[in-house]
Design a protein around this motif. Structure first.
Motif, short mmCIF file in Angstrom:
data_model
loop_
_atom_site.label_atom_id
_atom_site.label_comp_id
_atom_site.label_asym_id
_atom_site.label_seq_id
_atom_site.Cartn_x
_atom_site.Cartn_y
_atom_site.Cartn_z
N HIS A 75 0.88 -1.17 0.00
CA HIS A 75 0.00 0.00 0.00
C HIS A 75 0.92 1.22 0.00
N ILE A 76 0.78 2.07 -1.01
CA ILE A 76 1.55 3.32 -1.09
C ILE A 76 0.57 4.45 -0.77
N HIS A 77 0.86 5.17 0.30
CA HIS A 77 -0.01 6.28 0.71
C HIS A 77 0.77 7.59 0.58
N ILE A 78 0.27 8.49 -0.26
CA ILE A 78 0.87 9.81 -0.43
C ILE A 78 0.05 10.75 0.45
N ASN A 79 0.62 11.07 1.60
CA ASN A 79 -0.11 11.77 2.67
C ASN A 79 -0.72 13.09 2.23
N ASP A 80 0.10 14.00 1.68
CA ASP A 80 -0.39 15.35 1.41
C ASP A 80 -1.37 15.42 0.24
N ALA A 81 -1.39 14.42 -0.60
CA ALA A 81 -2.36 14.37 -1.70
C ALA A 81 -3.51 13.41 -1.38
N ASP A 82 -3.41 12.73 -0.25
CA ASP A 82 -4.40 11.73 0.17
C ASP A 82 -4.68 10.73 -0.95
N LEU A 83 -3.60 10.23 -1.55
CA LEU A 83 -3.69 9.23 -2.61
C LEU A 83 -3.25 7.88 -2.07
N ASN A 84 -3.92 6.83 -2.51
CA ASN A 84 -3.58 5.48 -2.10
C ASN A 84 -3.47 4.59 -3.33
N PHE A 85 -2.41 3.80 -3.35
CA PHE A 85 -2.20 2.84 -4.43
C PHE A 85 -1.91 1.49 -3.78
N PHE A 86 -2.44 0.44 -4.37
CA PHE A 86 -2.23 -0.92 -3.87
C PHE A 86 -1.59 -1.72 -4.99
N LEU A 87 -0.43 -2.28 -4.71
CA LEU A 87 0.37 -2.94 -5.73
C LEU A 87 0.69 -4.37 -5.32
N SER A 88 0.55 -5.29 -6.28
CA SER A 88 0.90 -6.68 -6.05
C SER A 88 1.55 -7.22 -7.33
N PHE A 89 1.83 -8.51 -7.33
CA PHE A 89 2.50 -9.14 -8.47
C PHE A 89 1.82 -10.48 -8.74
N LYS A 90 1.41 -10.68 -10.00
CA LYS A 90 0.73 -11.93 -10.35
C LYS A 90 1.00 -12.24 -11.82
N ASP A 91 1.33 -13.49 -12.09
CA ASP A 91 1.56 -13.94 -13.47
C ASP A 91 2.56 -13.05 -14.20
N GLU A 92 3.67 -12.76 -13.53
CA GLU A 92 4.77 -11.96 -14.12
C GLU A 92 4.37 -10.52 -14.45
#
Length: 188
Positions: A75-92
């Protein structure tokens, strides 16, 4: 008779001044603007985001550097922009998720720190040790991802993207240097 017509600025000086002004506006106003924009539907974010990630990070993906994210979530949270990204890895492939209930590890910080990281103006260790970027959750996984990020060759990214990142980071670094000079010269 002496010519009193002012000499126009050189194109490179004009571009430098414009890019500095753009970088200042971007880093100071963009986070607050982004907070108030309507969020595009996730399927659009996913399609565009995953395409960009695959393009920019093709080499580390091919080398297996993101295998540690198989069946796990960052989970990447950019505090001052209140943005959230969720990253994983599957099937290359790196994949984006929407509102993952329980991420394995969370990286958080302000836009400025992520720009400094991408520009290599600050190394990841400094940003994390100074707690300007933080890792929460599975710290072993977090350190593995941090090391992967540290190994990314950002110079392989498109020139235009590197130029934008470098200009923004130059502005950030210049402003921090000026602020430090001002505070260190004040009597305590």
């Amino acid at each position: 008779m002496k010519n009193t017509t002012p000499t126009p600025p050189r194109p490179d000086a004009l571009f430098s001044k414009m890019s500095h002004r753009f970088a200042r506006q971007l880093t100071t106003t963009l986070p607050s603007i982004v907070k108030h924009l309507p969020e595009p539907p996730f399927f659009i974010q996913k399609k565009i985001g995953e395409s960009i990630l695959q393009s920019l990070l093709a080499e580390p993906v091919e080398m297996g550097d993101f295998d540690c994210l198989e069946d796990r979530w960052l989970h990447i949270h950019i505090n001052d922009a209140d943005l959230n990204f969720f990253l994983s890895f599957k099937d290359e492939h790196l994949i984006l998720g929407e509102d993952i209930a329980q991420a394995d590890v969370i990286f958080s910080g302000n836009v400025k720190e992520f720009v400094l990281l991408a520009s290599r103006k600050e190394d990841p260790d400094t940003l994390f040790f100074q707690r300007r970027l933080t890792i929460e959750g599975d710290t072993e996984l977090g350190l593995e991802i941090k090391n992967t990020i540290d190994g990314i060759d950002f110079e392989q990214w498109p020139t235009w993207l590197n130029r934008i990142i470098q200009n923004i980071s130059r502005f950030i670094s210049d402003d921090e240097s000026k602020l430090q000079a001002m505070t260190s010269s004040q009597p305590h």
